[in-house]
Motif scaffolding. Sequence first.
Motif, PDB file in Angstrom:
ATOM      1  N   ALA A  78      -6.710  -3.312   9.171  1.00 53.31           N
ATOM      2  CA  ALA A  78      -5.417  -4.048   9.693  1.00 53.31           C
ATOM      3  C   ALA A  78      -4.361  -4.454   8.703  1.00 53.31           C
ATOM      4  CB  ALA A  78      -5.886  -5.412  10.472  1.00 53.31           C
ATOM      5  N   TYR A  79      -4.837  -5.001   7.541  1.00 55.31           N
ATOM      6  CA  TYR A  79      -3.741  -5.571   6.545  1.00 55.31           C
ATOM      7  C   TYR A  79      -3.133  -4.135   5.817  1.00 55.31           C
ATOM      8  CZ  TYR A  79      -5.007 -10.389   7.040  1.00 55.31           C
ATOM      9  OH  TYR A  79      -5.103 -11.497   7.291  1.00 55.31           O
ATOM     10  N   LEU A  80      -4.185  -3.090   5.479  1.00 54.77           N
ATOM     11  CA  LEU A  80      -3.511  -1.721   4.689  1.00 54.77           C
ATOM     12  C   LEU A  80      -2.629  -1.153   5.639  1.00 54.77           C
ATOM     13  CD1 LEU A  80      -6.496  -0.797   2.631  1.00 54.77           C
ATOM     14  CD2 LEU A  80      -4.468  -1.654   1.764  1.00 54.77           C
ATOM     15  N   ALA A  81      -2.974  -1.047   7.076  1.00 54.04           N
ATOM     16  CA  ALA A  81      -2.302  -0.381   7.940  1.00 54.04           C
ATOM     17  C   ALA A  81      -0.956  -1.023   8.028  1.00 54.04           C
ATOM     18  CB  ALA A  81      -2.849  -0.140   9.371  1.00 54.04           C
ATOM     19  N   ASP A  82      -0.864  -2.289   8.180  1.00 55.14           N
ATOM     20  CA  ASP A  82       0.414  -3.126   8.357  1.00 55.14           C
ATOM     21  C   ASP A  82       1.321  -2.879   7.052  1.00 55.14           C
ATOM     22  OD1 ASP A  82       2.044  -4.859   9.845  1.00 55.14           O
ATOM     23  OD2 ASP A  82       1.700  -6.412   8.011  1.00 55.14           O
ATOM     24  N   PHE A  83       0.530  -2.808   5.795  1.00 48.59           N
ATOM     25  CA  PHE A  83       1.250  -2.690   4.696  1.00 48.59           C
ATOM     26  C   PHE A  83       2.033  -1.399   4.566  1.00 48.59           C
ATOM     27  CE2 PHE A  83       1.560  -1.459   0.316  1.00 48.59           C
ATOM     28  CZ  PHE A  83       2.398  -2.134  -0.160  1.00 48.59           C
ATOM     29  N   GLY A  84       1.345  -0.243   5.101  1.00 50.01           N
ATOM     30  CA  GLY A  84       1.866   0.973   5.141  1.00 50.01           C
ATOM     31  C   GLY A  84       2.890   1.384   6.088  1.00 50.01           C
ATOM     32  N   ALA A  85       2.494   0.780   7.238  1.00 48.60           N
ATOM     33  CA  ALA A  85       3.601   0.805   8.329  1.00 48.60           C
ATOM     34  C   ALA A  85       4.868   0.150   7.971  1.00 48.60           C
ATOM     35  CB  ALA A  85       3.026   0.414   9.626  1.00 48.60           C
ATOM     36  N   GLN A  86       4.772  -0.931   7.164  1.00 50.56           N
ATOM     37  CA  GLN A  86       6.127  -1.632   6.788  1.00 50.56           C
ATOM     38  C   GLN A  86       6.908  -0.844   5.649  1.00 50.56           C
ATOM     39  OE1 GLN A  86       5.352  -5.721   5.443  1.00 50.56           O
ATOM     40  NE2 GLN A  86       4.176  -6.089   7.455  1.00 50.56           N
ATOM     41  N   VAL A  87       6.089  -0.250   4.876  1.00 47.72           N
ATOM     42  CA  VAL A  87       6.807   0.824   3.780  1.00 47.72           C
ATOM     43  C   VAL A  87       7.462   1.880   4.353  1.00 47.72           C
ATOM     44  CG1 VAL A  87       6.301   2.134   1.939  1.00 47.72           C
ATOM     45  CG2 VAL A  87       5.327  -0.038   2.091  1.00 47.72           C
ATOM     46  N   CYS A  88       6.702   2.532   5.431  1.00 47.02           N
ATOM     47  CA  CYS A  88       7.516   3.477   6.114  1.00 47.02           C
ATOM     48  C   CYS A  88       8.522   3.032   6.909  1.00 47.02           C
ATOM     49  CB  CYS A  88       6.364   4.149   7.334  1.00 47.02           C
ATOM     50  SG  CYS A  88       4.981   5.081   6.485  1.00 47.02           S
ATOM     51  N   ARG A  89       8.525   1.840   7.546  1.00 45.32           N
ATOM     52  CA  ARG A  89       9.779   1.311   8.229  1.00 45.32           C
ATOM     53  C   ARG A  89      10.811   1.030   7.255  1.00 45.32           C
ATOM     54  NH1 ARG A  89       5.917  -1.053  11.227  1.00 45.32           N
ATOM     55  NH2 ARG A  89       5.832  -0.200  13.510  1.00 45.32           N
ATOM     56  N   ASP A  90      10.402   0.538   6.037  1.00 43.89           N
ATOM     57  CA  ASP A  90      11.583   0.551   5.012  1.00 43.89           C
ATOM     58  C   ASP A  90      12.340   1.770   4.515  1.00 43.89           C
ATOM     59  OD1 ASP A  90      10.813  -2.176   4.701  1.00 43.89           O
ATOM     60  OD2 ASP A  90       9.711  -2.241   2.975  1.00 43.89           O
ATOM     61  N   ALA A  91      11.629   2.804   4.583  1.00 39.53           N
ATOM     62  CA  ALA A  91      11.977   4.021   4.246  1.00 39.53           C
ATOM     63  C   ALA A  91      12.543   4.888   5.289  1.00 39.53           C
ATOM     64  CB  ALA A  91      10.864   4.986   3.782  1.00 39.53           C
ATOM     65  N   GLY A  92      12.769   3.964   6.649  1.00 39.24           N
ATOM     66  CA  GLY A  92      13.337   4.749   7.711  1.00 39.24           C
ATOM     67  C   GLY A  92      12.478   5.451   8.630  1.00 39.24           C
ATOM     68  N   GLU A  93      11.460   5.645   8.595  1.00 40.60           N
ATOM     69  CA  GLU A  93      10.509   6.554   9.077  1.00 40.60           C
ATOM     70  C   GLU A  93       9.503   5.656  10.238  1.00 40.60           C
ATOM     71  OE1 GLU A  93      10.237   9.611   8.938  1.00 40.60           O
ATOM     72  OE2 GLU A  93      11.696   9.847   7.460  1.00 40.60           O
ATOM     73  N   GLY A  94      10.105   5.024  11.067  1.00 38.76           N
ATOM     74  CA  GLY A  94       9.610   4.413  11.961  1.00 38.76           C
ATOM     75  C   GLY A  94       8.554   5.184  12.975  1.00 38.76           C
ATOM     76  N   ALA A  95       8.664   6.310  13.070  1.00 38.12           N
ATOM     77  CA  ALA A  95       7.629   7.246  13.722  1.00 38.12           C
ATOM     78  C   ALA A  95       6.223   7.337  13.090  1.00 38.12           C
ATOM     79  CB  ALA A  95       8.169   8.487  14.020  1.00 38.12           C
ATOM     80  N   ILE A  96       6.633   7.375  11.827  1.00 31.50           N
ATOM     81  CA  ILE A  96       5.070   7.497  10.795  1.00 31.50           C
ATOM     82  C   ILE A  96       4.596   6.205  10.887  1.00 31.50           C
ATOM     83  CG2 ILE A  96       4.439   7.887   8.559  1.00 31.50           C
ATOM     84  CD1 ILE A  96       6.505  10.236   8.190  1.00 31.50           C
TER      85      ILE A  96
END
Length: 128
Positions: A78-96
Motif C-alpha cells: 500500500a505504501y510503495l504503490a502510493d509513493f509510486g503513484a504520486q511520483v507518476c502524478r508529479d510527472a503528469g502520468e495520471g493514467a500510469i
Amino acid sequence: MEILQLVGLGLVVTVWAVVLRQNKPEWALFLSIMAGVVVFLALLGPIGGVVDVLRQVGERAQVSDIYLGTILKIVGIAYLADFGAQVCRDAGEGAIAGKIEFAAKILVLVLAVPIVVAVLNTLLRLLP
C-alpha cells in the motif's frame, strides 16, 4: 528526522521545484523524486520499530508468522504503490498512477485470501 525537519525539507524542495519547473522541468521532477526517497529513508527507522513491536505482540498472542508477514507485506504494498503513484502524478502520468494503484489493490486481495480463509475456518469451528 523529526516531522518539522521533514516538513521543512518538503517546503524547501517544493519552492525549488516550482522555480526549476519553468526552465528545467526534468530537474524539478528529479528533485521531487529525490525528496520523496529521502523522506522514505528517514522513516525506515521508525517503521522498523513498529515491525518489531508487531512481531513481539504476535509472538505473545501466538499468531503465526505467516499471517503477520502477510499483513506487513500488504502494508508495504500500500505504501510503495502510493509513493509510486504520486511520483507518476508529479510527472503528469495520471493514467500510469491509476494502473499502479489498481495493481496494488489486486496484490492486496491476493495476499489477503489466506487470512480471510483462516478467519472463516475459525468462525466455522466456533459455530455448532
